[in-house]
Motif scaffolding. Structure first.
Motif: not given
Length: 61
Positions: A11-34
């Motif tokens: 979503x944001x293109x930033x490197x983050x430590x925390x978030x979720x993986x969907x299939x083979x992609x990653x969404x950070x916690x901040x974007x998920x919350x937004x």
């Protein structure tokens, strides 16, 4: 995979430590919350939908 590795958010293109993986992609916690708090009438909602579609496009490529 190392659980402390940096992941790039689709979503944001930033490197983050925390978030979720969907299939083979990653969404950070901040974007998920937004995404969760974005109303379907907001313009940003359509941006999120477009980015989420990339999960399926990349999986089926």
């Amino acid at each position: 995979m190392d659980e402390h590795a940096h992941n790039t958010c689709i979503i944001c293109g930033e490197h983050k430590l925390e978030g979720i993986h969907i299939v083979s992609e990653f969404i950070c916690d901040a974007c998920e919350a937004e995404m969760i708090h974005t109303d379907v009438q907001e313009e940003k909602y359509h941006f999120f939908i477009h980015r989420m579609k990339q999960i399926w496009v990349q999986k089926n490529a």
